[in-house]
Design an enzyme around this catalytic site. Structure first.
Site, mmCIF file in Angstrom:
data_model
loop_
_atom_site.group_PDB
_atom_site.id
_atom_site.type_symbol
_atom_site.label_atom_id
_atom_site.label_comp_id
_atom_site.label_asym_id
_atom_site.label_seq_id
_atom_site.Cartn_x
_atom_site.Cartn_y
_atom_site.Cartn_z
ATOM 1 C CD GLU A 16 -38.395 -24.974 4.537
ATOM 2 O OE1 GLU A 16 -39.370 -24.211 4.397
ATOM 3 O OE2 GLU A 16 -37.866 -25.201 5.633
ATOM 4 C CB SER A 191 -41.817 -26.164 4.101
ATOM 5 O OG SER A 191 -41.722 -24.773 4.175
ATOM 6 C CB SER A 326 -47.722 -18.388 1.082
ATOM 7 O OG SER A 326 -46.666 -19.147 0.528
#
EC number: 6.3.2.4
Length: 366
Positions: A16, A191, A326
């Site tokens: 990530e 994620s 987000s």
């Protein structure tokens, strides 16, 4: 009045890495510059720490697919046990100006699994977010599910497999236990990295092979039919929950690309269309999950809301994304806390916990 120095630690060796770069950029852009001085500490993919300048710390910063850390010639090391000089520039051995608090935004392995939190605790540096234990257990989906089940909080049924016992994999037994389709997840990734959906035997074995590239332990879960509801939590001893949001994936499931790269990969309804009773139920459940897993500072709790009203916990993210799309900062924004104010509160919470911990005795005979 002098500004507080905030060390933003970002990048890292995990899958990530690029998400972390995006999160750092948004935090740097949003933080109150009249109150805070930013010290940028970028970790490259080899694990080296760099002191970066705000004007040049990213390459291709507007392109999520091509974004890179601009590695500086100034590498930094953390020195535990020192007072007011924990950060040393390896290029000239000079001590960097003291950082008052660290904001680690290193997503994934070695970032939100308790590793960096433990290092900062040893270095006696205040930091934003959940402490060592909460970070570690929340990151490990297998352990988190066990703790939540022990607290009688609903989670999806699942089976855990380890890499050194891959010869024990049996699709028919898994299908009999969990049904189809199946979701396959590395236990210690976030994620949606390494996550796949298996509808048949071929997809099952391929999904397991892919997931074992990212972790020694893989979780296989039954598919839960329900709305994907997310709720942000903020606080230490007395956490509060945001208004819930809903993920409306435009693809088969909410993938890594949908979360961070493709702005059209999912529609994010914020707030979610829920009754007052449902909203309250989600908020109370999110706080209960947060406290059960020993979280502090911040976390995003993800649920499935089934047709009969049952909430099933999907996962807990203790270092949620702070990118442009987000959910965590977006949920607080619609709940009345702006992005700069959210950063300010998180920093305050980190310092408060640090001061609380430092009041504890370290020796019996003091």
């Amino acid at each position: 009045m002098s500004k507080m120095k905030v060390g933003i630690v970002f990048g890292g060796k995990s899958a990530e890495h690029e998400v972390s770069l995006q999160s750092a950029k948004n935090i740097v852009d949003a933080i109150d510059k009249t109150k805070y001085e930013v010290v940028l500490l970028g970790i490259d993919k080899q694990g080296k720490w760099h002191v970066n300048q705000p004007s040049s710390y990213l390459i291709n910063e507007e392109n999520p697919k091509l974004i890179e850390l601009n590695r500086s010639n100034e590498q930094v090391a953390v020195v535990p046990g020192e007072e007011n000089n924990q950060l040393v520039n390896l290029s000239d051995d000079n001590v960097l100006d003291q950082v008052d608090v660290v904001f680690p935004i290193v997503h994934g392995t070695l970032g939100e699994d308790g590793s960096i939190q433990g290092m900062l605790r040893i270095a006696n540096l205040p930091f934003v977010g959940t402490d060592v234990l909460g970070s570690a257990v929340s990151m490990d989906k297998d352990i988190a599910k066990r703790l939540l089940k022990g607290a009688e909080i609903a989670v999806a049924n699942g089976l855990t497999f380890r890499k050194h016992k891959q010869d024990e994999l049996d699709f028919e037994q898994v299908k009999e236990a969990l049904g189809l389709p199946l979701f396959i997840k590395p236990a210690n990734q976030g994620s949606s990295v390494g996550v796949s959906k298996a509808r048949n035997e071929e997809e099952f074995y391929q999904g397991m092979k892919d997931a074992f590239q990212y972790d020694q332990k893989v979780l296989v879960e039954q598919a839960i039919i329900g709305r994907e509801i997310e709720c942000a939590v903020l606080g230490n001893e007395a956490p509060i929950a945001s208004l819930p949001g809903e993920v409306l994936p435009q693809t088969d499931f909410y993938s890594y690309e949908s979360k961070y790269i493709d702005e059209n990969g999912a529609e994010l309804a914020a707030p979610a269309v829920l009754s007052e009773e449902q909203t309250k139920k989600v908020q109370e459940a999110a706080v209960e999950v947060f406290q059960t897993l020993e979280c502090e500072g911040m976390a995003r709790v993800d649920f499935f809301l089934q047709e009969d009203g049952t909430l099933v916990v999907n996962e807990v993210n203790t270092l949620p994304g702070f990118t442009k799309i987000s959910m965590y900062p977006r949920l607080w924004d619609i709940s009345g806390i702006s992005y700069p104010d959210l950063i300010d509160r998180l920093i305050t919470l980190g310092i408060e916990r640090h001061e609380r911990n430092n009041q504890l005795k370290n020796a019996v005979w003091e």
